[in-house]
Motif scaffolding. Structure first.
Motif, PDB file in Angstrom:
ATOM      1  N   ASP A  69      -8.131  88.061  43.244  1.00  0.00           N
ATOM      2  CA  ASP A  69      -8.266  89.508  43.382  1.00  0.00           C
ATOM      3  C   ASP A  69      -7.307  90.216  42.435  1.00  0.00           C
ATOM      4  N   ILE A  70      -7.774  91.352  41.907  1.00  0.00           N
ATOM      5  CA  ILE A  70      -6.937  92.180  41.033  1.00  0.00           C
ATOM      6  C   ILE A  70      -6.068  93.075  41.909  1.00  0.00           C
ATOM      7  N   GLU A  71      -4.743  93.003  41.697  1.00  0.00           N
ATOM      8  CA  GLU A  71      -3.805  93.739  42.536  1.00  0.00           C
ATOM      9  C   GLU A  71      -3.957  95.246  42.359  1.00  0.00           C
ATOM     10  N   GLU A  72      -3.903  95.722  41.132  1.00  0.00           N
ATOM     11  CA  GLU A  72      -4.032  97.148  40.843  1.00  0.00           C
ATOM     12  C   GLU A  72      -5.042  97.332  39.723  1.00  0.00           C
ATOM     13  N   GLN A  73      -5.838  98.397  39.872  1.00  0.00           N
ATOM     14  CA  GLN A  73      -6.843  98.668  38.853  1.00  0.00           C
ATOM     15  C   GLN A  73      -6.145  98.969  37.517  1.00  0.00           C
ATOM     16  N   PRO A  74      -6.407  98.174  36.486  1.00  0.00           N
ATOM     17  CA  PRO A  74      -5.707  98.383  35.197  1.00  0.00           C
ATOM     18  C   PRO A  74      -6.240  99.613  34.471  1.00  0.00           C
ATOM     19  N   ASP A  75      -5.493 100.010  33.448  1.00  0.00           N
ATOM     20  CA  ASP A  75      -5.888 101.162  32.641  1.00  0.00           C
ATOM     21  C   ASP A  75      -7.007 100.828  31.667  1.00  0.00           C
ATOM     22  N   VAL A  76      -7.247  99.553  31.430  1.00  0.00           N
ATOM     23  CA  VAL A  76      -8.284  99.151  30.479  1.00  0.00           C
ATOM     24  C   VAL A  76      -9.623  99.080  31.184  1.00  0.00           C
ATOM     25  N   VAL A  77     -10.697  99.128  30.413  1.00  0.00           N
ATOM     26  CA  VAL A  77     -12.055  99.058  30.952  1.00  0.00           C
ATOM     27  C   VAL A  77     -12.425  97.595  31.163  1.00  0.00           C
ATOM     28  N   LEU A  78     -12.835  97.265  32.391  1.00  0.00           N
ATOM     29  CA  LEU A  78     -13.265  95.911  32.720  1.00  0.00           C
ATOM     30  C   LEU A  78     -14.782  95.857  32.737  1.00  0.00           C
ATOM     31  N   LEU A  79     -15.331  94.856  32.081  1.00  0.00           N
ATOM     32  CA  LEU A  79     -16.771  94.656  32.030  1.00  0.00           C
ATOM     33  C   LEU A  79     -17.104  93.285  32.567  1.00  0.00           C
ATOM     34  N   ASP A  80     -18.239  93.207  33.213  1.00  0.00           N
ATOM     35  CA  ASP A  80     -18.675  91.935  33.776  1.00  0.00           C
ATOM     36  C   ASP A  80     -18.871  90.911  32.654  1.00  0.00           C
ATOM     37  N   GLY A  81     -18.288  89.718  32.847  1.00  0.00           N
ATOM     38  CA  GLY A  81     -18.427  88.649  31.863  1.00  0.00           C
ATOM     39  C   GLY A  81     -17.284  88.521  30.890  1.00  0.00           C
ATOM     40  N   MET A  82     -16.288  89.424  30.916  1.00  0.00           N
ATOM     41  CA  MET A  82     -15.136  89.287  30.020  1.00  0.00           C
ATOM     42  C   MET A  82     -14.381  87.996  30.319  1.00  0.00           C
ATOM     43  N   ARG A  83     -13.960  87.319  29.267  1.00  0.00           N
ATOM     44  CA  ARG A  83     -13.269  86.038  29.417  1.00  0.00           C
ATOM     45  C   ARG A  83     -11.802  86.169  29.061  1.00  0.00           C
ATOM     46  N   GLY A  84     -11.012  85.250  29.600  1.00  0.00           N
ATOM     47  CA  GLY A  84      -9.582  85.256  29.327  1.00  0.00           C
ATOM     48  C   GLY A  84      -8.919  84.006  29.874  1.00  0.00           C
ATOM     49  N   VAL A  85      -7.609  84.091  30.051  1.00  0.00           N
ATOM     50  CA  VAL A  85      -6.797  82.968  30.537  1.00  0.00           C
ATOM     51  C   VAL A  85      -5.917  83.476  31.669  1.00  0.00           C
ATOM     52  N   VAL A  86      -5.841  82.676  32.745  1.00  0.00           N
ATOM     53  CA  VAL A  86      -5.000  83.009  33.892  1.00  0.00           C
ATOM     54  C   VAL A  86      -3.845  82.021  33.958  1.00  0.00           C
ATOM     55  N   ARG A  87      -2.642  82.558  34.083  1.00  0.00           N
ATOM     56  CA  ARG A  87      -1.452  81.724  34.299  1.00  0.00           C
ATOM     57  C   ARG A  87      -1.036  81.898  35.755  1.00  0.00           C
ATOM     58  N   VAL A  88      -1.044  80.798  36.515  1.00  0.00           N
ATOM     59  CA  VAL A  88      -0.793  80.827  37.955  1.00  0.00           C
ATOM     60  C   VAL A  88       0.598  80.272  38.236  1.00  0.00           C
TER      61      VAL A  88
END
Length: 605
Positions: A559-578
């Motif tokens: 889950d995203i903690e706070e809505q970011p200032d950037v525009v999120l689009l379905d299907g955007m890819r990235g990397v998560v560091r846990v």
């Protein structure tokens, strides 16, 4: 005079044998070795440049002599003589002024009788040049062999002094090193001491600076050679450059101060820049005449190569420190027992330090933005799609039409059904007036059927235009591509999602599934927004395995903690560091190897 000529005996013989020639106002001599290029060996007096190349191109070994009158001048003649010798070809070009035609034959005969002596002098000069090159090669091999044994540049300078002193026998030889752009005296012949400030030191360094400016070996003769008064002097365009003449005269004066009659300056290069200059001084001119430009150039190249060899054999301080550290490493891995113990001790200390150094597990996984609470807009009935104004990624505001089907047929059918229902109602009234109960019941049943059909048509007409009830984002479907086409009942047209209803789909390696807490925190970095990390929290790990890049992974939601200032689009890819919890630096870097070792030992047990 300037640098020593390449054919000094030939020039001297040319002046001596042709001095008595009547009316000689200019002479130019060319020599060629084998099939090489022509080289100008001597030039005196007036020269006709236009006749030079045609005469050389017409050369034949047995061409002999030829003469022709010069246009526009009385009793002026241009003559040439060609002859081929043992390895050298000679062409003489002469200008005769004031010679009567009756006396011309005798003058040309005199030239022919002198050509043989000129060719012998040229061959003697060439033999001396080859001998000088051979001497330079022998000295060069000794210098190169000694260069690898010189521990510093002072020893290398002493080696140069010893070898060149033996080969060239100068009365004084000095080696200067360039510090910045200024030569500094480093070594003298005979083991002489280098005084900090002295007249001789200043003169030697000035001669070295002269060679650095010239960027070539300088062979300087301080004996003034007056031109032969029996031959014409050079024209104005043949005089040396005044600036070069000033520098040359300055160098000659400094050689006189040092008590010499001849001097040699050899610049030594390291790459493109001069690094040192060797200065040789002779008190008499008997031995200095054996020095030729070929041998000087060869010695310069050899000295530059020896400088590179010494630099590689005995590098700078930083290079020595690196070599010393590498020698320690090689020594630690040596075969002796104490070295092995030292290595084990150092390795143990390193392992203990890494085990006490606190760190954290922070594994990284591939991730993708996924829309949450999706809604599918389907076709309410069979028909034709009339409107679909939104595409993938478009935002829809409340009240806007999402899709609309063609409803003209429905309106027509609805009107016909209402008319049919009115007719049945009239028939029911007539049947009741006639007290025909059976017909009344039949007509009422028919009326109910028509009413159901009417309600269905009204429902379809209401669903023909689908309007948004809340803000939404188009995340799927292709309705905008099918406008005007036929659709079937229940066929999906668009897929909608709430603008703030995005979650992160993470693909966690199987190796990390059991080690991550249920509410582990992490940071998402999207490819589209590399400068805006997003804080996320692990929600749950599903039981959906997927093989990705040869690794078995399980999908998980974050889950995203706070809505970011950037525009999120379905299907955007990235990397998560846990955040995987506290550990040590040793555990963080050896986790994979430790787990593999435990599995391997369990398999063998």
């Amino acid at each position: 005079m300037a640098a020593s000529p390449e054919y000094p005996l030939f020039r001297e013989a040319l002046g001596r044998h042709l001095a008595s020639l009547q009316g000689l106002s200019g002479v130019q001599a060319f020599l060629r070795e084998g099939d090489g290029l022509w080289q100008e060996a001597a030039r005196f007096g007036k020269i006709d440049e236009a006749r030079m190349m045609p005469t050389l191109d017409a050369y034949t070994p047995d061409g002999g002599g030829a003469v022709e009158a010069i246009a526009g001048a009385q009793n002026a003649w241009a003559a040439h003589y060609m002859v081929g010798g043992a390895g050298l070809d000679l062409v003489l070009m002469l200008r005769l002024d004031g010679v009567a035609p009756a006396d011309l034959q005798s003058q040309l005969t005199l030239v022919e009788t002198r050509v043989g002596w000129l060719l012998v002098a040229a061959l003697s000069d060439r033999s001396a040049q080859l001998g000088a090159v051979a001497i330079g090669t022998e000295v060069g091999s000794q210098i190169l062999l000694d260069a690898a044994t010189a521990r510093n540049r002072r020893q290398l300078a002493d080696q140069w002094v010893a070898r060149l002193e033996k080969a060239l026998t100068p009365d004084l030889i000095a080696v200067t090193w360039l510090k910045g752009d200024k030569p500094k005296l480093q070594a003298l012949s005979g083991g002489g001491m280098v005084d900090r400030n002295s007249e001789a030191r200043s003169q030697i360094e000035a001669l070295a600076d002269h060679a650095v400016r010239a960027r070539a070996p300088q062979i300087i003769d301080v004996v003034d050679a007056e031109p032969d008064d029996k031959l014409p002097t050079a024209t104005d365009d043949q005089l040396p450059d005044p600036k070069e003449q000033i520098l040359l005269e300055d160098a000659m004066a400094r050689i006189r101060v040092l008590g010499g009659t001849r001097g040699l300056s050899l610049p030594v290069y390291g790459g493109d820049d001069p690094k040192a200059v060797i200065v040789c001084i002779w008190a008499d001119d008997t031995l200095a005449g054996d020095i030729h430009p070929e041998s000087a150039d060869l010695l310069t190249q050899v000295l530059s190569t020896s400088l590179s060899i010494q630099a590689r054999a005995f590098p700078s301080l930083w290079r020595r420190v690196g070599n010393w550290l590498w020698a320690i490493i090689r020594g630690v891995f040596g075969p002796t027992v104490w070295r092995l113990k030292l290595f084990l001790l150092l390795a143990t200390c390193l392992i203990v330090a890494l085990a006490l150094w606190p760190s954290q597990f922070q594994p990284t996984f591939s991730a993708r933005i996924e829309a949450q609470d999706r809604r599918v807009v389907s076709a309410p009935y069979d028909g034709f799609l009339a409107e679909a104004p939104f595409q993938l990624g478009d935002r829809i505001q409340p009240g806007e039409v999402i899709v609309a089907l063609e409803d003209s047929d429905l309106v027509l059918q609805l009107a016909e059904t209402q008319s049919e229902l009115s007719e049945v109602a009239s028939e029911v009234q007539a049947a009741r007036a006639q007290r025909d109960s059976a017909r009344v019941q039949s007509l009422e049943a028919q009326s109910r059927q028509i009413q159901v059909r009417l309600d269905l048509l009204q429902r379809q007409l209401d669903l023909a235009r689908f309007e948004a009830e809340a803000p939404a984002v188009v995340v799927g479907g292709d309705a905008w591509r099918r406008v005007g086409g036929r659709v079937r009942l229940g066929e999906p047209l668009l897929e909608l999602a709430a603008p703030d209803g995005f979650r992160v789909l993470v693909f966690i390696d199987e190796d990390w599934v059991a080690d991550l807490d249920a509410d582990a925190a992490g940071t998402l970095l999207l490819t589209a927004h590399p400068g805006a990390p997003i804080e996320v929290t692990l929600s749950n790990i599903t039981s959906d395995p997927q093989l990705r890049d040869g690794v078995n992974t399980f999908t998980a939601w974050m889950d995203i903690e706070e809505q970011p200032d950037v525009v999120l689009l379905d299907g955007m890819r990235g990397v998560v560091r846990v955040d995987g919890g506290e550990t040590s630096m040793l555990g963080a870097y050896t986790r994979g190897a430790a787990r593999w070792l435990r599995r391997t030992l369990w398999r063998w047990s």
